[in-house]
Design a protein around this motif. Structure first.
Motif, PDB file in Angstrom:
ATOM      1  N   SER A  91      48.988  -2.038  26.478  1.00  0.00           N
ATOM      2  CA  SER A  91      48.231  -1.726  25.268  1.00  0.00           C
ATOM      3  C   SER A  91      48.784  -2.472  24.058  1.00  0.00           C
ATOM      4  O   SER A  91      48.037  -2.938  23.198  1.00  0.00           O
ATOM      5  CB  SER A  91      48.271  -0.213  24.999  1.00  0.00           C
ATOM      6  OG  SER A  91      47.620   0.494  26.035  1.00  0.00           O
ATOM      7  N   LYS A  92      50.112  -2.602  23.995  1.00  0.00           N
ATOM      8  CA  LYS A  92      50.731  -3.351  22.902  1.00  0.00           C
ATOM      9  C   LYS A  92      50.447  -4.844  23.039  1.00  0.00           C
ATOM     10  O   LYS A  92      50.236  -5.539  22.050  1.00  0.00           O
ATOM     11  CB  LYS A  92      52.234  -3.103  22.887  1.00  0.00           C
ATOM     12  CG  LYS A  92      52.633  -1.695  22.487  1.00  0.00           C
ATOM     13  CD  LYS A  92      54.147  -1.534  22.496  1.00  0.00           C
ATOM     14  CE  LYS A  92      54.560  -0.122  22.081  1.00  0.00           C
ATOM     15  NZ  LYS A  92      56.034   0.050  22.125  1.00  0.00           N
ATOM     16  N   GLY A  96      43.942  -2.668  21.578  1.00  0.00           N
ATOM     17  CA  GLY A  96      43.011  -1.625  21.982  1.00  0.00           C
ATOM     18  C   GLY A  96      43.499  -0.215  21.740  1.00  0.00           C
ATOM     19  O   GLY A  96      42.794   0.739  22.043  1.00  0.00           O
ATOM     20  N   GLY A  97      44.722  -0.048  21.235  1.00  0.00           N
ATOM     21  CA  GLY A  97      45.255   1.289  21.000  1.00  0.00           C
ATOM     22  C   GLY A  97      46.292   1.657  22.031  1.00  0.00           C
ATOM     23  O   GLY A  97      46.288   1.143  23.149  1.00  0.00           O
ATOM     24  N   LYS A  98      47.200   2.585  21.680  1.00  0.00           N
ATOM     25  CA  LYS A  98      48.347   2.883  22.537  1.00  0.00           C
ATOM     26  C   LYS A  98      47.963   3.507  23.868  1.00  0.00           C
ATOM     27  O   LYS A  98      48.719   3.403  24.844  1.00  0.00           O
ATOM     28  CB  LYS A  98      49.340   3.781  21.804  1.00  0.00           C
ATOM     29  CG  LYS A  98      48.793   5.155  21.439  1.00  0.00           C
ATOM     30  CD  LYS A  98      49.868   5.984  20.737  1.00  0.00           C
ATOM     31  CE  LYS A  98      49.373   7.387  20.420  1.00  0.00           C
ATOM     32  NZ  LYS A  98      50.425   8.197  19.761  1.00  0.00           N
ATOM     33  N   ASN A  99      46.801   4.171  23.939  1.00  0.00           N
ATOM     34  CA  ASN A  99      46.365   4.799  25.186  1.00  0.00           C
ATOM     35  C   ASN A  99      45.221   4.046  25.856  1.00  0.00           C
ATOM     36  O   ASN A  99      44.579   4.562  26.768  1.00  0.00           O
ATOM     37  CB  ASN A  99      45.928   6.248  24.923  1.00  0.00           C
ATOM     38  CG  ASN A  99      47.070   7.111  24.433  1.00  0.00           C
ATOM     39  OD1 ASN A  99      48.192   6.997  24.920  1.00  0.00           O
ATOM     40  ND2 ASN A  99      46.788   7.969  23.468  1.00  0.00           N
ATOM     41  N   ALA A 100      44.972   2.816  25.400  1.00  0.00           N
ATOM     42  CA  ALA A 100      43.812   2.056  25.876  1.00  0.00           C
ATOM     43  C   ALA A 100      43.814   1.875  27.383  1.00  0.00           C
ATOM     44  O   ALA A 100      42.812   2.132  28.060  1.00  0.00           O
ATOM     45  CB  ALA A 100      43.763   0.693  25.185  1.00  0.00           C
TER      46      ALA A 100
END
Length: 199
Positions: A91-92, A96-100
């Protein structure tokens, strides 16, 4: 079959979990999709538990992704594991966001076409993955003697920019070094690659 609980329709203790395959079609794409349901042996009714409903929703999410030519959740997980990174690290790395990636792999969210292509590119071209690991530096120096594929993958960006970079390297003289600088265009809010041959 798995015994589940009392039937919410007739009240008998005859509810079992069944796995069914149902033919689904979307824009010419057909596939047998697995669904989980709770069937009552007494009254013949079929119901869904919350867990079953979530499973069925994720199954349809993968069906639509496959129909649209996108990676399924299982394929994304396989690609990520092959790259040796965790869901949080992915995700990093890709955004797309930390829980993508947890949501992509579970089938709770469908990735964009751009994200799908980025994942495929990083998996297929090691230089592109390394470029992402480096934080997509603004300036990349590429030797003209390197293969066009390696050079273009090192300078990974959108398709139009890749085509321009490739064309520029073909026109350059053998042995020269090309400096590719990503420049924002304040007037149009766009950006482009500026190419400066080394002296």
């Amino acid at each position: 079959m798995k015994r589940y609980s009392l039937c919410p329709i007739c009240g008998d203790e005859s509810l079992h979990e069944n796995h069914q395959y149902v033919l689904r079609e979307f824009e010419g794409f057909k596939k047998q999709v697995e669904f989980h349901v709770s069937s009552c042996d007494s009254c013949g009714s079929e119901t869904f538990t919350e867990k079953q409903a979530t499973f069925n929703k994720r199954q349809m999410s993968d069906f639509y992704r496959e129909a649209d030519g996108l990676l399924t959740g299982r394929q994304i997980r396989c690609f990520r594991e092959a790259l040796g990174i965790t869901q949080i690290a992915a995700s990093k790395l890709f955004g797309g966001g930390k829980n993508a990636f947890t949501k992509y792999e579970n089938g709770d969210v469908t990735q964009s076409v751009a994200m799908d292509k980025l994942i495929r590119t990083a998996y297929a071209i090691p230089a592109a993955l390394e470029f992402l690991h480096q934080g997509c530096p603004d300036v990349a120096v590429v030797s003209y003697n390197a293969s066009i594929c390696e050079a273009v993958s090192t300078l990974f960006t959108e398709t139009a920019s890749l085509r321009l970079a490739s064309q520029a390297m073909r026109k350059a003289k053998p042995g020269t070094i090309e400096m590719m600088v990503f420049q924002p265009d304040q007037k149009s809010n766009n950006a482009h690659w500026e190419i400066s041959p080394a002296i």
